[in-house]
Structures are given as structure tokens and as C-alpha cells.
Design an enzyme around this catalytic site. Structure first.
Site, short mmCIF file in Angstrom:
data_model
loop_
_atom_site.label_atom_id
_atom_site.label_comp_id
_atom_site.label_asym_id
_atom_site.label_seq_id
_atom_site.Cartn_x
_atom_site.Cartn_y
_atom_site.Cartn_z
N LEU A 1 -3.42 1.59 5.38
CA LEU A 1 -3.07 2.85 5.83
C LEU A 1 -4.50 3.60 6.19
O LEU A 1 -5.38 3.95 5.41
CB LEU A 1 -2.38 3.84 4.79
CG LEU A 1 -0.82 3.57 4.07
CD1 LEU A 1 -1.09 2.34 3.17
CD2 LEU A 1 -0.46 4.71 3.57
N GLY B 1 -6.29 8.04 3.22
CA GLY B 1 -6.81 6.54 3.58
C GLY B 1 -6.48 5.41 2.57
O GLY B 1 -7.39 5.74 1.39
N SER B 2 -5.88 4.41 2.38
CA SER B 2 -5.54 3.65 1.26
C SER B 2 -4.69 2.41 1.57
O SER B 2 -4.80 2.08 2.64
CB SER B 2 -4.66 4.54 0.43
OG SER B 2 -3.81 5.29 0.94
N ARG B 3 -4.15 1.61 0.70
CA ARG B 3 -3.72 0.45 0.76
C ARG B 3 -2.50 0.27 -0.17
O ARG B 3 -2.44 0.96 -1.32
CB ARG B 3 -4.59 -0.69 0.47
CG ARG B 3 -3.99 -2.16 0.30
CD ARG B 3 -5.19 -3.07 0.16
NE ARG B 3 -4.67 -4.27 -0.24
CZ ARG B 3 -5.42 -5.48 -0.57
NH1 ARG B 3 -6.75 -5.31 -0.10
NH2 ARG B 3 -5.01 -6.68 -0.78
#
Length: 222
Positions: free
Chosen positions: A93, A184-186
């Protein structure tokens, strides 16, 4: 206009401080320009409705838990997948994606584990087991078969906090909102080997909309 998640409050307030200071300093042009910052922060927390908000999802479908880009789809990776045999879909993301997280599969929540860690860039392989994260497992019985799906919220270089809004014992629906990650990440999703993966690396997915995996139809089932 999509709703804005309640987590936006503190971050938007902080982002509005420079504009407020410029206004107090009688610099209206600077204040107007700086007003874009809290608006951008609020937009990060947007929470649009998706298909599961309007109707139930078929029992065999596993949905994308977030908007983003598929980084990996295939067999469970070493040091990433839980113990056992799994297939894995990893989604990155960016800061511009919707960050509301949804359950890829519905059922009873049997595990929620918060794990402290680092803040490596979420697109790096080692972020899956070194970064701060939350592991969630869901189980559901369908046609006498126990199905289990494991998914993981992982912070990234910009994200510094995982928000998880489910607990062990909760009954959740496929596509239901379960939390978010800030900036912002996963997300990783792990499904059993018998599922068919329907996405590939490089594809864009939409949380609560894109079917990323599916249990095969049972021969003779009604």
C-alpha cells in the site's frame, strides 16, 4: 464523499498547526497553501463503501484486504508464511492508497497477535517478519470442512502504527472493516494449498472488491 475514519482526528489536527500559525502571523497566502496539508492527511483516512457493505460475499471467495499492488503471489515464503502449507498474496500500500483494512475471509477470529518490530520499507522481503505487525487468523466451517485463513497487517517505512479492531472470538464477515495502518504499509494473506490464486505480482487490487483466491467448487455440491 467517502467517510473519514476516526483515526484521522489527531493526525489532521497536528497537520493543521502550520496553517494556523501562518494565519496568526498574518500571512494569509501561506496559510491558504499550508491548508492543503491537513486536507491531504484527512484524505489518507478515507473509508469508501465497497461491495461487502451492500451484500454478502460468496463462501468460496477470498477478497483483497486492502487497496494496493500485488508484490508476490505463490507458495508461502520462508520466514514469512506461518508454519504449515500455505499460499501467499502480499500487497503493498502506497501513501496514496485507501488504508482501511478489510477481512479477506469471514468467520470466527481465533487468533490476534500484536508483534513489535522495526519500520523497514514494506516492499522489502524481511519487513514481513521484522516489522511491527498484527497477525489475525479466521476459521469457518463450510459444507463440513473447516477453512482457515491467516492475514497480517505490517507497518512500513512511513507507517508507524497498526490499528486492529477485532478480537479473539469475534464473528466477522468477508470484506468487513478490521482496522488500518497509518501512512504506507503492507498486508499479507495466507490461504490453504487447495485454493486457486487469482492474482499475480504486479496487478492492482481493490480492498473488499478484488477476489484474490477461491476455494474450488465441491463436486456434487448444491
Amino acid at each position: 464523499m467517502p467517510r473519514i475514519d476516526r483515526e484521522a482526528g489527531p493526525a489532521t489536527t497536528v497537520a493543521a498547526v502550520p496553517a494556523a500559525l501562518a494565519l496568526l502571523g498574518r500571512r494569509p497566502r501561506a496559510a491558504l497553501a499550508l491548508a492543503a496539508l491537513p486536507l491531504a492527511v484527512a484524505a489518507f483516512f478515507r473509508d469508501p463503501d465497497r461491495t461487502p457493505d451492500r451484500r454478502a460475499v460468496p463462501d468460496d471467495d477470498v477478497l483483497s484486504p486492502a487497496d494496493g499492488k500485488v508484490m508476490y503471489a505463490g507458495r508461502g515464503q520462508d520466514q514469512v508464511a506461518p508454519a504449515g502449507e500455505w499460499q501467499q498474496v502480499s500487497i503493498f500500500l502506497s501513501a496514496f492508497d485507501v488504508h482501511m483494512n478489510r477481512a479477506p475471509y469471514g468467520g470466527r477470529v481465533t487468533e490476534v497477535v500484536q508483534r513489535p518490530g522495526r519500520w523497514l520499507a514494506a516492499y522489502k522481503h524481511e519487513s514481513a517478519h521484522l516489522n511491527e505487525r498484527a497477525d489475525i487468523t479466521v476459521e469457518r466451517e463450510v459444507d463440513g470442512q473447516l477453512r482457515r485463513v491467516h492475514f497480517r497487517q505490517i507497518v512500513g517505512l512511513m507507517a508507524r502504527r497498526v490499528v486492529t479492531r477485532v478480537a479473539v472470538g469475534d464473528e466477522i464477515a468477508t470484506g468487513q472493516r478490521v482496522g488500518l495502518m497509518k501512512f504506507g504499509s503492507r498486508m499479507d494473506v495466507f490461504v490453504p494449498p487447495e485454493c486457486d490464486l487469482l492474482v499475480a505480482a504486479g496487478e492492482r487490487v481493490v480492498g473488499g472488491e478484488t477476489v484474490i483466491a477461491r476455494w474450488p467448487a465441491v463436486v456434487g455440491a448444491r
